[in-house]
Design a protein around this motif. Structure first.
Motif, PDB file in Angstrom:
ATOM      1  N   HIS A  28       0.838  -1.200   0.000  1.00 50.50           N
ATOM      2  CA  HIS A  28       0.000   0.000   0.000  1.00 50.50           C
ATOM      3  C   HIS A  28       0.868   1.242   0.000  1.00 50.50           C
ATOM      4  O   HIS A  28       0.668   2.169  -0.794  1.00 50.50           O
ATOM      5  N   LEU A  29       1.846   1.277   0.896  1.00 52.81           N
ATOM      6  CA  LEU A  29       2.721   2.457   0.999  1.00 52.81           C
ATOM      7  C   LEU A  29       3.428   2.710  -0.322  1.00 52.81           C
ATOM      8  O   LEU A  29       3.466   3.843  -0.810  1.00 52.81           O
ATOM      9  N   VAL A  30       3.959   1.652  -0.906  1.00 49.55           N
ATOM     10  CA  VAL A  30       4.702   1.829  -2.159  1.00 49.55           C
ATOM     11  C   VAL A  30       3.783   2.342  -3.262  1.00 49.55           C
ATOM     12  O   VAL A  30       4.136   3.258  -4.015  1.00 49.55           O
ATOM     13  N   SER A  31       2.583   1.768  -3.368  1.00 47.61           N
ATOM     14  CA  SER A  31       1.674   2.248  -4.423  1.00 47.61           C
ATOM     15  C   SER A  31       1.352   3.721  -4.228  1.00 47.61           C
ATOM     16  O   SER A  31       1.349   4.496  -5.186  1.00 47.61           O
ATOM     17  N   VAL A  32       1.058   4.072  -2.988  1.00 50.69           N
ATOM     18  CA  VAL A  32       0.723   5.485  -2.732  1.00 50.69           C
ATOM     19  C   VAL A  32       1.891   6.379  -3.114  1.00 50.69           C
ATOM     20  O   VAL A  32       1.718   7.392  -3.806  1.00 50.69           O
ATOM     21  N   LEU A  33       3.096   5.998  -2.697  1.00 56.68           N
ATOM     22  CA  LEU A  33       4.253   6.848  -2.992  1.00 56.68           C
ATOM     23  C   LEU A  33       4.468   6.989  -4.491  1.00 56.68           C
ATOM     24  O   LEU A  33       4.737   8.080  -5.000  1.00 56.68           O
ATOM     25  N   LEU A  34       4.352   5.878  -5.204  1.00 61.97           N
ATOM     26  CA  LEU A  34       4.539   5.955  -6.651  1.00 61.97           C
ATOM     27  C   LEU A  34       3.518   6.897  -7.279  1.00 61.97           C
ATOM     28  O   LEU A  34       3.853   7.779  -8.074  1.00 61.97           O
ATOM     29  N   LEU A  35       2.259   6.686  -6.911  1.00 59.17           N
ATOM     30  CA  LEU A  35       1.224   7.523  -7.512  1.00 59.17           C
ATOM     31  C   LEU A  35       1.395   8.985  -7.141  1.00 59.17           C
ATOM     32  O   LEU A  35       1.234   9.876  -7.974  1.00 59.17           O
ATOM     33  N   VAL A  36       1.708   9.222  -5.883  1.00 54.77           N
ATOM     34  CA  VAL A  36       1.835  10.601  -5.431  1.00 54.77           C
ATOM     35  C   VAL A  36       2.987  11.309  -6.145  1.00 54.77           C
ATOM     36  O   VAL A  36       2.860  12.441  -6.591  1.00 54.77           O
TER      37      VAL A  36
ATOM     38  N   LEU C 107     -18.369   3.589   1.778  1.00 53.55           N
ATOM     39  CA  LEU C 107     -19.167   2.389   2.031  1.00 53.55           C
ATOM     40  C   LEU C 107     -18.580   1.189   1.298  1.00 53.55           C
ATOM     41  O   LEU C 107     -18.416   0.109   1.862  1.00 53.55           O
ATOM     42  N   LEU C 108     -18.254   1.416   0.033  1.00 51.12           N
ATOM     43  CA  LEU C 108     -17.730   0.310  -0.753  1.00 51.12           C
ATOM     44  C   LEU C 108     -16.431  -0.212  -0.176  1.00 51.12           C
ATOM     45  O   LEU C 108     -16.193  -1.422  -0.113  1.00 51.12           O
ATOM     46  N   SER C 109     -15.576   0.736   0.273  1.00 52.16           N
ATOM     47  CA  SER C 109     -14.275   0.269   0.752  1.00 52.16           C
ATOM     48  C   SER C 109     -14.420  -0.508   2.044  1.00 52.16           C
ATOM     49  O   SER C 109     -13.608  -1.375   2.346  1.00 52.16           O
ATOM     50  N   ALA C 110     -15.450  -0.206   2.845  1.00 50.54           N
ATOM     51  CA  ALA C 110     -15.625  -0.958   4.085  1.00 50.54           C
ATOM     52  C   ALA C 110     -16.316  -2.287   3.823  1.00 50.54           C
ATOM     53  O   ALA C 110     -16.032  -3.300   4.461  1.00 50.54           O
ATOM     54  N   TYR C 111     -17.204  -2.269   2.855  1.00 47.18           N
ATOM     55  CA  TYR C 111     -18.055  -3.439   2.631  1.00 47.18           C
ATOM     56  C   TYR C 111     -17.366  -4.498   1.787  1.00 47.18           C
ATOM     57  O   TYR C 111     -17.428  -5.688   2.066  1.00 47.18           O
ATOM     58  N   LEU C 112     -16.728  -4.042   0.725  1.00 43.52           N
ATOM     59  CA  LEU C 112     -16.182  -4.979  -0.260  1.00 43.52           C
ATOM     60  C   LEU C 112     -14.721  -5.234  -0.028  1.00 43.52           C
ATOM     61  O   LEU C 112     -13.914  -4.853  -0.834  1.00 43.52           O
ATOM     62  N   LYS C 113     -14.366  -5.932   0.970  1.00 47.19           N
ATOM     63  CA  LYS C 113     -12.938  -6.158   1.209  1.00 47.19           C
ATOM     64  C   LYS C 113     -12.214  -6.593  -0.053  1.00 47.19           C
ATOM     65  O   LYS C 113     -12.834  -6.969  -1.035  1.00 47.19           O
ATOM     66  N   GLY C 114     -10.909  -6.582  -0.011  1.00 41.24           N
ATOM     67  CA  GLY C 114     -10.193  -7.108  -1.181  1.00 41.24           C
ATOM     68  C   GLY C 114      -9.664  -6.004  -2.063  1.00 41.24           C
ATOM     69  O   GLY C 114      -9.426  -4.896  -1.611  1.00 41.24           O
ATOM     70  N   PRO C 115      -9.473  -6.312  -3.331  1.00 40.69           N
ATOM     71  CA  PRO C 115      -8.791  -5.360  -4.220  1.00 40.69           C
ATOM     72  C   PRO C 115      -9.520  -4.027  -4.354  1.00 40.69           C
ATOM     73  O   PRO C 115      -8.878  -2.977  -4.449  1.00 40.69           O
ATOM     74  N   ILE C 116     -10.860  -4.047  -4.355  1.00 44.74           N
ATOM     75  CA  ILE C 116     -11.560  -2.757  -4.472  1.00 44.74           C
ATOM     76  C   ILE C 116     -11.275  -1.878  -3.268  1.00 44.74           C
ATOM     77  O   ILE C 116     -11.013  -0.683  -3.397  1.00 44.74           O
ATOM     78  N   GLU C 117     -11.311  -2.510  -2.113  1.00 42.93           N
ATOM     79  CA  GLU C 117     -11.013  -1.731  -0.906  1.00 42.93           C
ATOM     80  C   GLU C 117      -9.600  -1.168  -0.989  1.00 42.93           C
ATOM     81  O   GLU C 117      -9.362   0.017  -0.710  1.00 42.93           O
ATOM     82  N   ALA C 118      -8.677  -2.018  -1.436  1.00 36.44           N
ATOM     83  CA  ALA C 118      -7.286  -1.570  -1.528  1.00 36.44           C
ATOM     84  C   ALA C 118      -7.172  -0.396  -2.494  1.00 36.44           C
ATOM     85  O   ALA C 118      -6.525   0.610  -2.198  1.00 36.44           O
ATOM     86  N   ALA C 119      -7.816  -0.530  -3.643  1.00 39.88           N
ATOM     87  CA  ALA C 119      -7.727   0.534  -4.648  1.00 39.88           C
ATOM     88  C   ALA C 119      -8.295   1.841  -4.110  1.00 39.88           C
ATOM     89  O   ALA C 119      -7.688   2.904  -4.244  1.00 39.88           O
ATOM     90  N   ILE C 120      -9.484   1.749  -3.506  1.00 41.15           N
ATOM     91  CA  ILE C 120     -10.093   2.976  -2.973  1.00 41.15           C
ATOM     92  C   ILE C 120      -9.199   3.583  -1.895  1.00 41.15           C
ATOM     93  O   ILE C 120      -8.995   4.796  -1.849  1.00 41.15           O
ATOM     94  N   ASN C 121      -8.665   2.738  -1.027  1.00 43.02           N
ATOM     95  CA  ASN C 121      -7.804   3.270   0.027  1.00 43.02           C
ATOM     96  C   ASN C 121      -6.574   3.948  -0.536  1.00 43.02           C
ATOM     97  O   ASN C 121      -6.155   5.003  -0.067  1.00 43.02           O
TER      98      ASN C 121
END
Lengths: 330, 520, 287
Positions: A28-36, C107-121
């Motif tokens: 997560h940290l690496v992705s954020v840093l790259l994008l930022v 809501l989606l990031s809390a509900y849909l664990k996994g890659p979508i949550e990761a992407a939104i985060n």
């Protein structure tokens, strides 16, 4: 988080889980840093001007400007510039400021403590005041206290931080001479002096953050107070203060903690207004002078620093959700 | 008895007198008007020295920036009075032209040395000027010495043979070519001399914490033996102009340059501070782009000129200032005996606007300016006052500095904008502004009569000739309206009463070897 | 002796009356703003760019216009009234966009664990850690300044905080029994998200929304100094504050009056928001 069930499982899989979680966080940290940093390079390149124009002035010829820009690698296409920077950054070399020739790491090391101290103190002060006020106001919803403090919060929201700062300067520095008008004394030169200079900017910043913290915590506490377990505790005869502090505060803090983390990121990126007004040598002032000059190495350096700090804080907050309310797994 | 008392009293008196005499050498005089050594001054500027201090790159003489730093560090060969433009010697002893102004002879004070020990002699000056001329340096000042030939005659004398005769070249030199850097230092740092400056000025760098402060300490080998009076000068930077004054007010600093707004001067005086100022001519001015519609038509420009009440404009945009009645300042020798500014005439203005609209060339234009309070006020003021007329439409484009530089100053892609051109002596700034293809002639203005008047003023040292030429210029500018002056220019420094000896030169920078302080 | 968590219903008498009065005033103010925004053109006010008197005339003076003049000599009352439009449009529009976008993503990031949550985060973190100055300056060059672009860009800028707040609330709510119950009853995702989850997460979002409204009004004013805000001479409360701050010592009313407008508006929104919440939660407190 389900620590209990995992603990009973074989130790190996618990370790695997832990490692997996850390790996995810790192990814997560690496992705954020790259994008930022990519965004930083991209957005900065959109800005008008170039180092050549800034240094040589409007009367300079196009070729002179182009020559100077070439010296700083500005003539290369954006992806090449970015990859070059990235390659260096991965080895710890953040480059050298186009304007001052100082290594970026050195500049950041000088400026970060200032902004960090401002941020931490401002958040601490703001929370220290907001939490008790919000809890008390929520417990006596719509009482006189609640209405007065909410009114003050609304008033603070309606005034920009700059105006707050100017008013503070006028009252605390010019009229009474209690505090210095501008400037900064680093911690290394004494805690008392440092706090003396930091007081007004910290106060201005914390007054700016207070309304959001107060309103959010108050609304969450009001909601929590209606829950069954509160009624149960009350009926069982527990004193109100105990209920509020031990049972209600923690589960109501989610929004507050979240917004505090957001505020941390925002303040760390440099409260440009306050740093400019009080002439503080922090990251905000640095951005203010680097962005118009398109000093890319410095801009990228600040972006990386702030993003890393923010992601770290956020990770702590996410982990903290579990501490605040054990039912939650983040 | 009496004799012994008398002798005792005399001895006591002598002792006291001796004590007092010896004290007066060590201490500063209490309130006397004469300078004495000692004291430190903190001066607050508005812009940081991010680009370093290389005299070859000083193209912006605004006193709230590097111009003041350079004056402290390098001293000045010659300096021009910020009020009148009169040139006086300093490190340079004399600067004299030949009959036509084609060749100038510069004589230096003997024995001047840089802080690294090397001499500031004719060879050093030639080195600096050659470097400016050198294309590889890409100095913004190169145009000033274009085609000039600098020759060393002896250790303290050099000649400058200009490409075109200019009897007012001393004004150019004393403003833009007056800081000389050590050739040894330049050679040692070929790419980043700007961050390792070495000069022969009254002060030298003690400590420089980039982004925080620059402390300059007395140069022990400064050529004027007793000066500088101050032990040190520290430059700090505060962006907010009101805060700069607050810093002086609360004793955190001793002097500051708040910037263009004259209203700060008044509030400073009200708070008990002092203001040293230099009223000059020129100043902030509205620029029309004469190469594009609608202002390529004289009637459009006259319309705007007649529509405005300049006194109102000055007092609204910069409270406390007054409208210029001429191109030249009230203390200038060229100030007209009976100034005749163009009076507001709304009916005449409306007629012009109607006329132009009827011809299918309505006065619709865009104002391009930056967001700084002063310029934004100018834009909104113009839009507001012109909105009272029919057939005029004004819109405002607020841009950042880099875009303004590009759009207005480089590409000339604008219709109306503004710039600040101080005019102490008409040379060199008025020449640069109004001459066909002049360096700051962003209006695209070209009038052969104006060119002739400018050449006449440049080509003569006779007061009568110059007065006549510049009077003609005043009339022509009022008739052609390439620019409209907004308010009288006055550069000023706000300072604590304890700081004395402030002399303003150039566009308002200080002469640092003359500063002295009564505070210890 | 145990003092219970206070029950608002118990408080009666004068307190209730004054509370009702404040609520009426709040609703009245909001209604007045809406009316002013709609009818501003019809009112007998001088043009917002026309000079009406000496510059910086204070309000309630004998000679000048009723609410004084600004730094250019234009009518303050007129500029305050017309400022309602821009300030309200930009703040309500941007807040609405930020709220909707943020809540959905949260809501989606809390509900849909996994890659979508990761992407939104990841996206949220990117936006929240990016220096706003750079973002706004870059925006200024790319887009033409105007109300529309301002609403969209500020809306996007404020979506991440809403997302994080919603996510935090949702994380708590997802563990609750009623969610488990709904799941086991076979409710579909959409139903769970918007019928069960959303209403219970919305409270802090509403509180934060009012803060954002005030913030956007003020930020819009400072943006005009970067060349991003609504181009002059169009009046906005934030812009009036930004312009007036140079003259705080001489003419403080230039800042005080628009700030007062913002304060009353924010206070009104807060009061109404609180009332709505109490209404809503009373309906559920017996659940």
């Amino acid at each position: 988080m389900k620590p209990t069930s995992a603990a009973r499982a074989p130790a190996a899989s618990a370790v695997r889980l832990r490692v997996r979680r850390i790996a995810l966080r790192a990814a997560h940290l690496v992705s954020v840093l790259l994008l930022v940093t990519l965004a930083g390079a991209g957005l900065a390149s959109l800005l008008p001007g170039s180092p050549g124009e800034e240094i040589l002035g409007p009367a300079a010829s196009d070729e002179d400007i182009a020559t100077l820009n070439a010296r700083y690698g500005f003539d290369r296409p954006l992806p090449v510039q970015y990859l070059h920077w990235l390659g260096n950054a991965l080895t710890g070399n953040l480059g050298v400021s186009i304007q001052t020739d100082q290594p970026v790491t050195e500049i950041l090391a000088q400026r970060l403590p200032v902004t960090l101290e401002l941020t931490v103190l401002a958040l601490a002060l703001s929370l220290l005041v907001a939490v008790p006020l919000a809890v008390y106001a929520a417990s006596r919803e719509n009482g006189a206290f609640d209405r007065v403090v909410s009114g003050c919060a609304s008033a603070l929201m309606s005034v920009p931080v700059f105006v707050l700062g100017v008013l503070l300067v006028y009252v605390l520095a010019v009229l009474t001479r209690w505090f210095p008008v501008t400037g900064w004394v680093p911690l290394s030169q004494g805690l008392a002096a440092n706090l003396h200079y930091a007081f007004m900017p910290v106060l201005a910043l914390s007054l700016g953050e207070f309304p959001a913290f107060y309103r959010l915590l108050r609304s969450d506490v009001i909601a929590t107070l209606k829950e069954d377990f509160v009624q149960t505790a009350t009926v069982r005869g527990l004193p109100r203060r105990y209920i509020l502090l031990r049972h209600v505060l923690r589960p109501s803090s989610f929004s507050l903690v979240t917004v505090a983390a957001v505020a941390f990121g925002r303040l760390l990126a440099g409260s440009v207004v306050v740093e400019s007004l009080f002439a503080l040598p922090g990251l905000g002032n640095l951005m203010l002078q680097s962005v118009p000059a398109k000093d890319l190495p410095v801009i990228q350096g600040v972006v990386v620093l702030v993003a890393s700090a923010y992601v770290l804080i956020n990770a702590l907050v996410d982990a903290g959700y579990g501490l605040l309310d054990p039912r939650v797994r983040a | 008895m009496r004799i012994r008392t008398f002798f005792a009293a005399a001895a006591l008196g002598a002792l006291i007198a001796a004590g007092a005499a010896s004290n007066s050498l060590a201490q500063a005089p209490a309130a006397a008007g004469s300078p004495a050594r000692g004291g430190n001054a903190i001066i607050v500027l508005g812009v940081d020295a991010v680009r370093g201090l290389d005299p070859a790159f000083l193209f912006n003489l605004t006193p709230s920036g590097d111009a003041n730093r350079m004056a402290a560090l390098y001293g000045v060969l010659f300096w021009s009075d910020a009020k009148t433009g009169k040139v006086s010697p300093d490190i340079g002893k004399s600067l004299t032209p030949d009959a036509t102004g084609a060749t100038w002879t510069l004589v230096l004070q003997p024995g001047v040395v840089f802080t690294d020990g090397t001499p500031l002699d004719a060879a050093a000056v030639k080195f600096n000027y050659d470097r400016i001329q050198n294309k590889a340096t890409a100095s913004p000042l190169a145009g000033l010495l274009a085609g000039a030939q600098v020759t060393v005659v002896d250790k303290t004398t050099l000649t400058i043979a200009l490409a075109a005769p200019n009897l007012q070249f001393d004004k150019v030199l004393s403003t833009s070519l007056t800081h000389i850097a050590s050739p040894k230092a330049i050679v040692e740092h070929p790419t980043d001399y700007a961050h390792h400056p070495v000069g022969a000025g009254p002060f030298m760098i003690g400590s420089w914490v980039k982004g925080d402060h620059m402390k300059l300490v007395r140069n022990p080998s400064y050529f004027a033996k007793e000066r500088p009076w101050l032990d040190s000068v520290t430059f700090r930077v505060i962006r907010d102009p009101a805060q700069r004054i607050n810093a002086v007010l609360t004793g955190q600093a001793q002097a500051t340059i708040p910037g263009s707004d004259l209203s700060y001067a008044k509030s400073a005086v009200r708070s008990g501070l002092q203001v040293t100022s230099a009223p000059a001519g020129g100043g902030p001015m509205i620029m029309f782009n004469l190469k594009t519609a609608p202002f390529n038509d004289l009637r459009a420009r006259r319309g705007v000129q007649l529509a405005l009440d300049v006194q109102d404009m000055a007092s609204v945009i910069d409270p406390g200032s007054s409208a210029p009645l001429s191109l030249y300042g009230p203390t200038s020798p060229f100030y007209p005996a009976r100034p005749a500014p163009v009076a507001q005439n709304r009916e005449a203005a409306q007629k012009l606007f109607d006329e132009l609209a009827a011809e299918g060339k309505p006065v619709n234009f865009r104002i391009t300016l930056t967001a700084s309070g002063f310029f934004k006020s100018i834009a909104e003021y113009l839009q507001s006052r012109l909105s009272q007329f029919r057939n005029v439409t004004v819109s405002i484009d607020i841009v950042d500095n880099a875009t303004l530089d590009k759009r207005v100053f480089r590409d000339r892609n604008y219709q109306l904008s503004a710039q600040i051109v101080p005019v102490a002596d008409p040379e060199p700034n008025l020449y640069k502004l109004l001459r066909t293809n002049g360096q700051t002639n962003h209006m695209g203005y070209s009038n052969p009569k104006v060119d002739a008047a400018l050449e006449a003023g440049r080509g003569s040292t006779d007061a009568a000739v110059r007065t006549a030429a510049y009077a003609t210029l005043d009339t022509l500018v009022a008739t052609d309206v390439p620019v409209i002056l907004i308010r009288n220019q006055e550069s000023y420094t706000v300072h604590a009463p304890s700081l004395k000896g402030l002399t303003l030169h150039g566009d308002g920078s200080l002469l640092f070897d003359r500063l002295w302080s009564t505070a210890r | 002796m145990a003092t219970a968590a206070p029950q608002p219903v118990v408080r009666a008498g004068a307190s209730l009356r004054s509370r009702r009065l404040v609520l009426v005033l709040a609703v009245g103010w909001i209604a007045a703003l809406v009316l002013l925004a709609l009818l501003a053109d019809v009112l007998p006010l001088p043009g917002t760019d026309k000079p009406v008197g000496a510059a910086r005339t204070p309000p309630f003076s004998a000679t000048g216009p009723w609410l004084g003049t600004d730094g250019i000599g234009r009518d303050m009352a007129s500029r305050l009234v017309f400022g309602v439009r821009i300030s309200m449009m930009v703040s309500l529009g941007a807040t609405a966009i930020a709220l909707v976008l943020g809540v959905v993503l949260g809501l989606l990031s809390a509900y849909l664990k996994g890659p979508i949550e990761a992407a939104i985060n990841i996206m949220t973190d990117v936006m929240l850690s990016f220096p706003p100055l750079l973002l706004l300056l870059a925006l200024a060059t790319v887009v033409r300044p105007g109300v529309g672009t301002l609403i969209v860009s500020l809306g996007l800028l404020f979506a991440p905080p809403f997302a994080r707040i919603t996510r935090a609330s949702a994380l708590v709510q997802l563990e609750r029994d009623y969610i488990t119950a709904a799941r086991s009853l076979g409710a579909g995702h959409l139903r769970i998200l918007f019928r069960e989850l959303l209403p219970n997460c919305i409270q802090p979002v509403i509180s934060y929304a009012v803060v954002v409204i005030a913030l956007v009004i003020v930020i819009e004013g400072s943006l005009s100094f970067l060349g991003v805000g609504v181009p002059p001479p169009a009046p906005s409360w934030g812009g009036m504050i930004a312009a007036g701050k140079e003259r705080l010592d001489g003419a403080p009313y230039l800042v005080v009056m628009p700030s007062l407008m913002i304060f009353l508006t924010v206070f009104a929104f807060n009061t109404v928001g609180d009332k709505l919440r109490r209404r809503a939660s009373h309906g559920r407190s017996d659940a």
